[in-house]
Design a protein around this motif. Sequence first.
Motif, PDB file in Angstrom:
ATOM      1  N   CYS A   1       0.833  -1.212   0.000  1.00 16.63           N
ATOM      2  CA  CYS A   1       0.000   0.000   0.000  1.00 16.63           C
ATOM      3  C   CYS A   1       0.865   1.258   0.000  1.00 16.63           C
ATOM      4  O   CYS A   1       0.562   2.230  -0.695  1.00 16.63           O
ATOM      5  CB  CYS A   1      -0.924   0.009   1.223  1.00 16.63           C
ATOM      6  SG  CYS A   1      -2.137  -1.327   1.240  1.00 16.63           S
ATOM      7  N   LEU A   2       1.953   1.225   0.773  1.00 15.62           N
ATOM      8  CA  LEU A   2       2.870   2.363   0.806  1.00 15.62           C
ATOM      9  C   LEU A   2       3.536   2.560  -0.552  1.00 15.62           C
ATOM     10  O   LEU A   2       3.712   3.697  -1.012  1.00 15.62           O
ATOM     11  CB  LEU A   2       3.932   2.156   1.885  1.00 15.62           C
ATOM     12  CG  LEU A   2       4.956   3.289   2.050  1.00 15.62           C
ATOM     13  CD1 LEU A   2       4.268   4.576   2.479  1.00 15.62           C
ATOM     14  CD2 LEU A   2       6.036   2.895   3.059  1.00 15.62           C
ATOM     15  N   LEU A   3       3.880   1.465  -1.202  1.00 18.50           N
ATOM     16  CA  LEU A   3       4.481   1.543  -2.537  1.00 18.50           C
ATOM     17  C   LEU A   3       3.520   2.187  -3.532  1.00 18.50           C
ATOM     18  O   LEU A   3       3.913   3.059  -4.315  1.00 18.50           O
ATOM     19  CB  LEU A   3       4.878   0.147  -3.016  1.00 18.50           C
ATOM     20  CG  LEU A   3       5.431   0.057  -4.446  1.00 18.50           C
ATOM     21  CD1 LEU A   3       6.704   0.881  -4.588  1.00 18.50           C
ATOM     22  CD2 LEU A   3       5.665  -1.393  -4.843  1.00 18.50           C
ATOM     23  N   ILE A   4       2.256   1.794  -3.482  1.00 21.86           N
ATOM     24  CA  ILE A   4       1.248   2.366  -4.389  1.00 21.86           C
ATOM     25  C   ILE A   4       1.110   3.868  -4.150  1.00 21.86           C
ATOM     26  O   ILE A   4       1.100   4.674  -5.093  1.00 21.86           O
ATOM     27  CB  ILE A   4      -0.108   1.666  -4.202  1.00 21.86           C
ATOM     28  CG1 ILE A   4      -0.039   0.205  -4.647  1.00 21.86           C
ATOM     29  CG2 ILE A   4      -1.208   2.402  -4.971  1.00 21.86           C
ATOM     30  CD1 ILE A   4       0.278   0.004  -6.112  1.00 21.86           C
ATOM     31  N   SER A   5       1.028   4.266  -2.874  1.00 23.65           N
ATOM     32  CA  SER A   5       0.894   5.692  -2.556  1.00 23.65           C
ATOM     33  C   SER A   5       2.130   6.472  -2.986  1.00 23.65           C
ATOM     34  O   SER A   5       2.028   7.597  -3.493  1.00 23.65           O
ATOM     35  CB  SER A   5       0.657   5.879  -1.051  1.00 23.65           C
ATOM     36  OG  SER A   5      -0.620   5.401  -0.681  1.00 23.65           O
TER      37      SER A   5
ATOM     38  N   ILE B   1       1.965   7.019  -6.698  1.00 24.38           N
ATOM     39  CA  ILE B   1       0.980   8.053  -7.045  1.00 24.38           C
ATOM     40  C   ILE B   1       1.569   9.437  -6.800  1.00 24.38           C
ATOM     41  O   ILE B   1       1.430  10.356  -7.635  1.00 24.38           O
ATOM     42  CB  ILE B   1      -0.319   7.856  -6.249  1.00 24.38           C
ATOM     43  CG1 ILE B   1      -1.054   6.612  -6.744  1.00 24.38           C
ATOM     44  CG2 ILE B   1      -1.224   9.088  -6.365  1.00 24.38           C
ATOM     45  CD1 ILE B   1      -2.284   6.245  -5.931  1.00 24.38           C
ATOM     46  N   LEU B   2       2.257   9.604  -5.668  1.00 20.14           N
ATOM     47  CA  LEU B   2       2.894  10.894  -5.378  1.00 20.14           C
ATOM     48  C   LEU B   2       3.953  11.226  -6.425  1.00 20.14           C
ATOM     49  O   LEU B   2       4.022  12.359  -6.921  1.00 20.14           O
ATOM     50  CB  LEU B   2       3.523  10.860  -3.983  1.00 20.14           C
ATOM     51  CG  LEU B   2       2.573  10.843  -2.787  1.00 20.14           C
ATOM     52  CD1 LEU B   2       3.348  10.631  -1.489  1.00 20.14           C
ATOM     53  CD2 LEU B   2       1.777  12.144  -2.703  1.00 20.14           C
ATOM     54  N   ALA B   3       4.783  10.250  -6.760  1.00 19.74           N
ATOM     55  CA  ALA B   3       5.844  10.475  -7.743  1.00 19.74           C
ATOM     56  C   ALA B   3       5.267  10.784  -9.117  1.00 19.74           C
ATOM     57  O   ALA B   3       5.727  11.705  -9.811  1.00 19.74           O
ATOM     58  CB  ALA B   3       6.754   9.241  -7.812  1.00 19.74           C
TER      59      ALA B   3
ATOM     60  N   GLY C   1      -2.658  11.618   3.101  1.00 23.14           N
ATOM     61  CA  GLY C   1      -3.601  11.122   4.110  1.00 23.14           C
ATOM     62  C   GLY C   1      -3.650   9.607   4.132  1.00 23.14           C
ATOM     63  O   GLY C   1      -3.833   8.992   5.193  1.00 23.14           O
ATOM     64  N   VAL C   2      -3.477   8.985   2.980  1.00 25.64           N
ATOM     65  CA  VAL C   2      -3.432   7.519   2.907  1.00 25.64           C
ATOM     66  C   VAL C   2      -2.184   7.010   3.624  1.00 25.64           C
ATOM     67  O   VAL C   2      -2.244   6.037   4.394  1.00 25.64           O
ATOM     68  CB  VAL C   2      -3.439   7.043   1.440  1.00 25.64           C
ATOM     69  CG1 VAL C   2      -3.331   5.525   1.371  1.00 25.64           C
ATOM     70  CG2 VAL C   2      -4.704   7.523   0.732  1.00 25.64           C
ATOM     71  N   ILE C   3      -1.044   7.665   3.387  1.00 25.90           N
ATOM     72  CA  ILE C   3       0.204   7.269   4.050  1.00 25.90           C
ATOM     73  C   ILE C   3       0.079   7.426   5.566  1.00 25.90           C
ATOM     74  O   ILE C   3       0.579   6.590   6.330  1.00 25.90           O
ATOM     75  CB  ILE C   3       1.379   8.088   3.499  1.00 25.90           C
ATOM     76  CG1 ILE C   3       1.628   7.708   2.038  1.00 25.90           C
ATOM     77  CG2 ILE C   3       2.645   7.887   4.332  1.00 25.90           C
ATOM     78  CD1 ILE C   3       2.685   8.528   1.339  1.00 25.90           C
TER      79      ILE C   3
ATOM     80  N   PHE D   1      -6.058   0.401   1.295  1.00 27.42           N
ATOM     81  CA  PHE D   1      -6.371   1.677   1.941  1.00 27.42           C
ATOM     82  C   PHE D   1      -7.131   2.620   1.003  1.00 27.42           C
ATOM     83  O   PHE D   1      -7.577   3.683   1.420  1.00 27.42           O
ATOM     84  CB  PHE D   1      -5.088   2.346   2.439  1.00 27.42           C
ATOM     85  CG  PHE D   1      -4.547   1.758   3.703  1.00 27.42           C
ATOM     86  CD1 PHE D   1      -4.980   2.213   4.939  1.00 27.42           C
ATOM     87  CD2 PHE D   1      -3.629   0.731   3.671  1.00 27.42           C
ATOM     88  CE1 PHE D   1      -4.488   1.674   6.107  1.00 27.42           C
ATOM     89  CE2 PHE D   1      -3.124   0.178   4.835  1.00 27.42           C
ATOM     90  CZ  PHE D   1      -3.562   0.640   6.063  1.00 27.42           C
ATOM     91  N   HIS D   2      -7.246   2.248  -0.264  1.00 28.24           N
ATOM     92  CA  HIS D   2      -8.048   3.016  -1.224  1.00 28.24           C
ATOM     93  C   HIS D   2      -9.495   2.530  -1.281  1.00 28.24           C
ATOM     94  O   HIS D   2     -10.334   3.178  -1.904  1.00 28.24           O
ATOM     95  CB  HIS D   2      -7.430   2.908  -2.628  1.00 28.24           C
ATOM     96  CG  HIS D   2      -6.160   3.671  -2.783  1.00 28.24           C
ATOM     97  ND1 HIS D   2      -5.331   3.515  -3.879  1.00 28.24           N
ATOM     98  CD2 HIS D   2      -5.563   4.606  -1.995  1.00 28.24           C
ATOM     99  CE1 HIS D   2      -4.276   4.323  -3.748  1.00 28.24           C
ATOM    100  NE2 HIS D   2      -4.395   4.983  -2.620  1.00 28.24           N
ATOM    101  N   GLU D   3      -9.781   1.417  -0.647  1.00 29.22           N
ATOM    102  CA  GLU D   3     -11.130   0.848  -0.711  1.00 29.22           C
ATOM    103  C   GLU D   3     -12.143   1.800  -0.074  1.00 29.22           C
ATOM    104  O   GLU D   3     -12.048   2.133   1.103  1.00 29.22           O
ATOM    105  CB  GLU D   3     -11.173  -0.511   0.000  1.00 29.22           C
ATOM    106  CG  GLU D   3     -10.363  -1.591  -0.708  1.00 29.22           C
ATOM    107  CD  GLU D   3     -10.336  -2.894   0.073  1.00 29.22           C
ATOM    108  OE1 GLU D   3     -11.059  -2.996   1.087  1.00 29.22           O
ATOM    109  OE2 GLU D   3      -9.592  -3.809  -0.324  1.00 29.22           O
ATOM    110  N   GLY D   4     -13.090   2.250  -0.861  1.00 32.65           N
ATOM    111  CA  GLY D   4     -14.134   3.146  -0.363  1.00 32.65           C
ATOM    112  C   GLY D   4     -13.679   4.555  -0.072  1.00 32.65           C
ATOM    113  O   GLY D   4     -14.470   5.388   0.379  1.00 32.65           O
ATOM    114  N   ARG D   5     -12.405   4.861  -0.355  1.00 37.56           N
ATOM    115  CA  ARG D   5     -11.872   6.180   0.007  1.00 37.56           C
ATOM    116  C   ARG D   5     -12.476   7.287  -0.846  1.00 37.56           C
ATOM    117  O   ARG D   5     -12.679   8.404  -0.371  1.00 37.56           O
ATOM    118  CB  ARG D   5     -10.349   6.172  -0.112  1.00 37.56           C
ATOM    119  CG  ARG D   5      -9.709   7.302   0.675  1.00 37.56           C
ATOM    120  CD  ARG D   5      -8.205   7.169   0.767  1.00 37.56           C
ATOM    121  NE  ARG D   5      -7.693   8.041   1.820  1.00 37.56           N
ATOM    122  CZ  ARG D   5      -7.411   7.683   3.046  1.00 37.56           C
ATOM    123  NH1 ARG D   5      -7.615   6.427   3.420  1.00 37.56           N
ATOM    124  NH2 ARG D   5      -6.959   8.543   3.941  1.00 37.56           N
TER     125      ARG D   5
END
Length: 304
Positions: A17-21, A24-26, A69-71, A148-152
Amino acid sequence: MDADTMEELPHVHSSWCLLISTLILALTAITTSALRSVVRYSLPPTLPSHCLLDLLCGLELCVCGFELGVILDIYDVPLYSFFLWTVLVWQAISWGDATANPYSHLLRWQAGTQPAVQAIVRMAAGAAGALSSYMVLAPLWKFELSHFHEGRADRSATGFCGDDLQVSVISGTLVELVGTLLCFLSGFLLSDLPQLKTKPLLVTCLDNAVGVALVIAAFDLTGGYFNPALALGIKLGCGRGGHLQHMAVYWLGPCVGAVMAAPLYNGVKAVFAPEKARDKKIKKLAQKVEQQKKEEVVEDKKTK
């Protein structure tokens, strides 16, 4: 599956999840930076091009804010603080003269370097970028690449998101005002230190470290936004306070703090670190020489 494997799964899941976030930031930073470069090199420096640059800054600001906020949900404050600091330093370096921050344009108008109409239009452009960030990010969240993106996307939508203001409106406005004021004072002080005058990158890094500390300090009070555009893109319409409460806390507070900063710093500096007599003479002499040059130019024009 043995007990050790079971214990490792949550950590592996969180790392994914941290890798995905992080990706996205990068991707956000690289894409918006590339688009700003295209605008700068393809268009003349007119008001529309400045507005386009500010819009891209607002978009980047709030997309990064949402994903940070996800991180925060994944690894809590320590890692969030590092990522926030990294994003702030990147934005300080890559944005250049463009900005999504309304009080930057307010200060330029106050200093006489930007007309009022231009300041208002550029504020609106930055705000438009901030407000469009959810529309850009929500479709990506709906792929649910991270749990952590589920339903966000639904939880972050206007009318469903929670309010970060945990104190009264007056207290919240003061928190945002004082936080913004301290951010500016920190920058002024660091820039004035003789050891740092030739090290602008170090000043940027240290200044943003102070900014992150102030954000964390205000977390449980107002969310610690200290930036009207960021709060607009992420929290407008959240909670039950209404738009007037939002404008008072997240716009009035930071803008007043920003306007107060320079006069307050210069006043305190004049009391505790007054200019030496020699420095004053040199300054007056330089001003006199500059005035004489201007008069000579005027005289040359008259004679021609």
